[in-house]
Design an enzyme around this catalytic site. Structure first.
Site, PDB file in Angstrom:
ATOM      1  N   HIS A  25      -7.265   1.119  -6.555  1.00 25.80           N
ATOM      2  CA  HIS A  25      -7.523   0.256  -5.388  1.00 25.80           C
ATOM      3  C   HIS A  25      -8.237  -1.009  -5.905  1.00 25.80           C
ATOM      4  O   HIS A  25      -9.411  -1.245  -5.638  1.00 25.80           O
ATOM      5  CB  HIS A  25      -8.389   0.999  -4.373  1.00 25.80           C
ATOM      6  CG  HIS A  25      -8.380   0.392  -3.005  1.00 25.80           C
ATOM      7  ND1 HIS A  25      -7.616  -0.712  -2.669  1.00 25.80           N
ATOM      8  CD2 HIS A  25      -9.047   0.733  -1.871  1.00 25.80           C
ATOM      9  CE1 HIS A  25      -7.822  -1.001  -1.389  1.00 25.80           C
ATOM     10  NE2 HIS A  25      -8.685  -0.158  -0.886  1.00 25.80           N
ATOM     11  N   CYS A  44     -16.320   1.734   0.384  1.00 26.38           N
ATOM     12  CA  CYS A  44     -15.148   0.900   0.700  1.00 26.38           C
ATOM     13  C   CYS A  44     -14.740   0.989   2.163  1.00 26.38           C
ATOM     14  O   CYS A  44     -14.057   0.090   2.658  1.00 26.38           O
ATOM     15  CB  CYS A  44     -13.988   1.266  -0.212  1.00 26.38           C
ATOM     16  SG  CYS A  44     -13.368   2.945   0.015  1.00 26.38           S
ATOM     17  N   ARG A  99     -13.503  -8.569   1.069  1.00 24.88           N
ATOM     18  CA  ARG A  99     -12.068  -8.324   0.860  1.00 24.88           C
ATOM     19  C   ARG A  99     -11.279  -9.593   1.203  1.00 24.88           C
ATOM     20  O   ARG A  99     -10.337  -9.961   0.495  1.00 24.88           O
ATOM     21  CB  ARG A  99     -11.584  -7.185   1.781  1.00 24.88           C
ATOM     22  CG  ARG A  99     -12.116  -5.805   1.447  1.00 24.88           C
ATOM     23  CD  ARG A  99     -11.569  -5.275   0.145  1.00 24.88           C
ATOM     24  NE  ARG A  99     -10.118  -5.198   0.124  1.00 24.88           N
ATOM     25  CZ  ARG A  99      -9.397  -4.210   0.646  1.00 24.88           C
ATOM     26  NH1 ARG A  99      -9.997  -3.187   1.212  1.00 24.88           N
ATOM     27  NH2 ARG A  99      -8.072  -4.197   0.548  1.00 24.88           N
ATOM     28  N   ASP A 153     -17.130   7.379  -1.712  1.00 22.18           N
ATOM     29  CA  ASP A 153     -15.910   7.219  -0.903  1.00 22.18           C
ATOM     30  C   ASP A 153     -15.678   8.549  -0.189  1.00 22.18           C
ATOM     31  O   ASP A 153     -16.340   9.558  -0.496  1.00 22.18           O
ATOM     32  CB  ASP A 153     -14.737   6.875  -1.855  1.00 22.18           C
ATOM     33  CG  ASP A 153     -13.448   6.496  -1.128  1.00 22.18           C
ATOM     34  OD1 ASP A 153     -13.479   6.307   0.103  1.00 22.18           O
ATOM     35  OD2 ASP A 153     -12.398   6.404  -1.807  1.00 22.18           O
ATOM     36  N   GLN A 181     -10.086  -3.780  -3.620  1.00 21.27           N
ATOM     37  CA  GLN A 181     -11.350  -3.296  -3.073  1.00 21.27           C
ATOM     38  C   GLN A 181     -12.460  -3.352  -4.125  1.00 21.27           C
ATOM     39  O   GLN A 181     -13.554  -3.849  -3.853  1.00 21.27           O
ATOM     40  CB  GLN A 181     -11.191  -1.850  -2.576  1.00 21.27           C
ATOM     41  CG  GLN A 181     -12.473  -1.263  -2.043  1.00 21.27           C
ATOM     42  CD  GLN A 181     -12.901  -1.886  -0.728  1.00 21.27           C
ATOM     43  OE1 GLN A 181     -12.146  -1.844   0.242  1.00 21.27           O
ATOM     44  NE2 GLN A 181     -14.098  -2.474  -0.666  1.00 21.27           N
ATOM     45  N   ARG A 219       0.887  -1.184   0.000  1.00 18.79           N
ATOM     46  CA  ARG A 219       0.000   0.000   0.000  1.00 18.79           C
ATOM     47  C   ARG A 219       0.908   1.212   0.000  1.00 18.79           C
ATOM     48  O   ARG A 219       1.743   1.381   0.899  1.00 18.79           O
ATOM     49  CB  ARG A 219      -0.908   0.000   1.223  1.00 18.79           C
ATOM     50  CG  ARG A 219      -1.590   1.336   1.440  1.00 18.79           C
ATOM     51  CD  ARG A 219      -2.720   1.284   2.433  1.00 18.79           C
ATOM     52  NE  ARG A 219      -3.876   0.622   1.854  1.00 18.79           N
ATOM     53  CZ  ARG A 219      -5.111   0.689   2.372  1.00 18.79           C
ATOM     54  NH1 ARG A 219      -5.341   1.387   3.459  1.00 18.79           N
ATOM     55  NH2 ARG A 219      -6.118   0.069   1.792  1.00 18.79           N
TER      56      ARG A 219
END
Ligand code: CP
Ligand code: NVA
Length: 317
Positions: A139, A270, A298, A230, A142, A112
């Site tokens: 991402h 998310c 996930r 988001d 996700q 990440r």
């Protein structure tokens, strides 16, 4: 002894949904559903017995860290958490050197990071698979878990319409890649200046003529099967939070906006969510909200990714 140059071993990375074919993505989603069913039945599925996943986190995480760590454990392997402050990368050791060293010990690296180029360099010099656990650009883990959640609740994603409301960020870019590869319509409502990556948008528009970028959340949400959003300020944008709260105020997902979506539409986020900003408490806690299934998926989706790309022989250094 020959110095280790760029990796020449054929290695399958998971850096972007767009790097995988439609058939491969469909197979990943099927395997994720299969592993989820096995785990619920308590059936062993130790597909990565004795394997190690190194996890580099340059940014905070709850879901990504725990789901990868628990996921590899359930597959029979182990995870090693690496925070830059405690590894030499944080003191300036080049990514390319870190990549070659980790390749001699571990069987996969999850990273990440801020700059997407960090992931590209890591992949270029790793002889083990590299998984994108979020960059400023994408991402993918996700969004593929989100797709799995849509399939679970709506039967399929093909032919469906997904409305993205808010920032044209890493999540929006990965949704565009997913729409291109998996055959659904994506409508994005973003304020001017906060639109998704131009090249990613152009490729999605080419593949999916229904792709829409608008400044009007109502237009994007009209008749949609999925409404998703988001945070307004992503990790690394904390200094812009106040200005973004002002600019994004008309982009809140609230009951009025959800009412424009189709009957039975679901809401996804998310997480972490900022109630009262990008989504109201009412929508977030409503029956339409599938955010907890989304977070759970996930785990299953990433187990499928790891089982698919980390199942090769141990690196020989
Ligand atoms: N959605 C997500 O990636 O969460 P974390 O930042 O907690 O990992
Ligand atoms: N866009 C958010 C996603 C967090 C999971 C961020 O990058 O911070």
């Amino acid at each position: 002894m020959v110095a280790r140059e760029k990796s020449e071993r054929p290695v399958r990375h998971f850096l972007s949904i767009a790097d995988w074919t439609t058939d491969e993505l469909t197979a990943l989603l099927r395997l994720a559903a299969d592993l989820k069913a096995k785990q619920k039945r308590g059936e062993p599925h130790r597909l990565l017995e004795g394997k190690s996943l190194a996890m580099i986190f340059e940014k905070s995480s709850t879901r990504t860290r725990v789901s990868f760590e628990v996921g590899i454990f359930q597959l029979g392997g182990q995870a090693i958490f690496l925070a830059p402050a405690y590894i030499q990368m944080g003191r300036g050791e080049p990514i390319r050197d870190t990549a070659r060293v980790l390749s001699a010990y571990a069987h996969g690296v999850m990273c990440r990071t801020y700059a997407h180029d960090t992931l590209l360099e890591l992949a270029e010099y790793s002889s083990i698979p590299v998984i994108n656990g979020l960059s400023d650009l994408l991402h993918p883990c996700q969004v593929l878990a989100d797709v799995m959640t849509v399939i679970e609740h709506l039967g399929d994603i093909q032919g469906k319409t997904v409305a993205w409301i808010g920032d044209g960020n890493n999540m929006a870019n990965s949704w565009l890649n997913a729409s291109r590869m998996l055959g659904f319509t994506l409508r994005l409502a973003c304020p001017p200046g906060y639109q998704p990556d131009e090249a990613i948008l152009a490729r999605a528009e080419e593949a999916e003529p229904g792709t829409l970028l608008t400044e009007d959340p109502a237009e994007a949400a009209e008749g949609a099967d999925v409404v998703t959003t988001d945070v307004w300020a992503s990790m690394g944008q904390e200094d812009e939070a106040a200005e973004r709260r002002r600019i994004f105020a008309p982009y809140q997902v609230n009951a009025e906006l959800m009412a424009r979506a189709s009957d039975g539409a679901i809401f996804l986020h998310c997480l972490p969510a900022h109630r009262g900003e990008e989504v109201t408490e009412e929508v977030f806690e409503s029956p339409a909200s599938k955010v907890w299934d989304e977070a759970e998926n996930r785990l299953h989706l990433q187990k499928a990714i790891m089982a698919t790309i980390m199942c090769g022989e141990a690196p020989t250094g």
